[in-house]
Write an enzyme that holds these catalytic residues in place. Structure first.
Site, short mmCIF file in Angstrom:
data_model
loop_
_atom_site.label_atom_id
_atom_site.label_comp_id
_atom_site.label_asym_id
_atom_site.label_seq_id
_atom_site.Cartn_x
_atom_site.Cartn_y
_atom_site.Cartn_z
N PHE A 11 0.90 -1.25 0.03
CA PHE A 11 -0.08 -0.19 0.06
C PHE A 11 1.03 1.40 -0.05
CE2 PHE A 11 -1.91 3.02 3.15
CZ PHE A 11 -2.75 3.90 2.29
N ILE A 12 1.74 1.36 0.94
CA ILE A 12 2.51 2.78 1.15
C ILE A 12 3.60 2.60 0.31
CG2 ILE A 12 3.90 4.37 2.72
CD1 ILE A 12 2.25 3.16 5.02
N ASP A 31 9.67 -6.76 -3.60
CA ASP A 31 8.34 -7.45 -2.78
C ASP A 31 8.21 -8.95 -3.10
OD1 ASP A 31 5.52 -7.49 -1.82
OD2 ASP A 31 5.97 -5.38 -1.91
N TYR A 149 4.33 -8.04 17.05
CA TYR A 149 4.77 -7.00 15.91
C TYR A 149 5.43 -5.82 16.81
CZ TYR A 149 4.00 -3.66 12.36
OH TYR A 149 4.09 -2.62 11.26
#
Length: 329
Positions: A11-12, A31, A149
């Site tokens: 997304f970013i 990616d 996380y």
């Protein structure tokens, strides 16, 4: 400038890639497509100054090769989303710790500036209104996957800090507070795209917990220019910098505003955390940033309102589900 963007199909990362190319820079994007999507790079993929590499940041040789010659490394590859962290905790820890180690070392070996994407999760259950970069972290048990996380990203920050102090790496840490906008998916727990999709398809909007949780949402179009500016601001090197909006909203109110913006007939339903995430899930009542440092360093301000954010997300998701949106009154 030559840039290396990890998580470029996310997304970013994809919005950042588009902005870098538009500014005249050359970009290599990496990616593994575990959560990123090639369609996010549809514009960049046709650009002569963009090269896409499918692979993982856990592959040290690949990271080193792709970082070669880069002036700036933007590290956005990470396992993110509440459901991903819950269901793939071990894999997430490896990606978020060992993957980051590979990227930081590659940036150092290539004498590149590094921007590390971190998170507001760092602050844990600290509910101060206006969290500053030096505020304390308040976390739950490390035996609960909910906090793994935050623990991993904290270790990432400590690693970058050590490289800055001991090896002279030029690096800035950016703590993102709920960045949202087109291309974000609700599949992994992100609340605005999930609410919007539910509203557009006539499903009940499911609020996890009581709905009294307070959050701030910042449009990716406000965040990306600040990312690029911070990567070029020497005063930011060796620091952590908050980026986010200070417009507060409860999750219940957010659901109501999504229903109103989409003119949906969907109901709003509440689901206990235990049913949504499993036993022992912990959340925080409030998460609001103080972005004074970002403003001082690069003039950052969040200009996009929450209503405008909802409209932009609804417009894109409506195209995906092939339902027209109605312009806001």
């Amino acid at each position: 400038m030559k840039a290396f963007v990890t998580g470029a199909a996310g997304f970013i990362g994809s919005h950042l890639t588009d902005a870098l190319l538009a500014a005249g820079h050359t970009v290599t994007g990496l990616d593994d497509l575990s959560t990123g999507r090639l369609e996010n790079l549809s514009r960049a993929g046709e650009h002569p100054r963009f090269r896409f590499r499918q692979g993982t940041v856990l592959d040290r040789a690949r990271v080193e090769e792709d970082a070669h010659g880069a002036d700036v490394v933007f590290h956005f590859a990470a396992a993110v989303g509440a459901f991903v962290i819950r269901d793939r905790t071990l894999e997430s820890l490896r990606t978020n710790v060992h993957g980051t180690e590979n990227v930081v070392e590659a940036a150092y070996r290539n004498n590149a500036t590094l921007l590390l994407a971190s998170t507001s999760e760092i602050y844990g259950k600290n509910t101060l209104a206006g969290l500053r970069e030096d505020d304390d972290r308040v976390l739950g048990s490390p035996l609960k996957s909910r906090w793994s996380y935050a623990e991993a990203k904290a270790l990432d920050e400590s690693l970058v800090d050590a490289y800055c102090r001991q090896r002279g790496l030029a690096a800035v840490i950016v703590r993102l507070f709920n960045t949202v906008g087109p291309r974000q998916t609700g599949r992994y727990g992100m609340v605005i795209p999930r609410f919007v999709r539910q509203a557009l398809t006539g499903e009940p909007l499911t609020v996890f917990g009581t709905g009294t949780q307070i959050r701030c949402f910042c449009h990716v179009a406000d965040v990306v220019p600040a990312l690029i500016a911070l990567a070029h601001e020497p005063r930011a090197f060796g620091s952590a910098v908050n980026l986010g909006s200070t417009e507060q909203v409860t999750i219940s109110d957010l659901a109501d505003r999504v229903v109103a913006a989409t003119r949906s007939r969907s109901e709003v339903r509440y689901l206990p955390y235990e049913q949504a995430y499993g036993p022992g899930y912990e959340d925080m009542l409030r998460r609001v940033p103080d972005c004074t440092l970002a403003k001082e360093l690069v003039g950052f301000e969040a200009h996009t309102t929450l209503d405008e954010i909802i409209d932009s997300v609804a417009e894109e998701i409506a195209r995906r589900v092939r339902q027209p949106t109605v312009p806001r009154r």
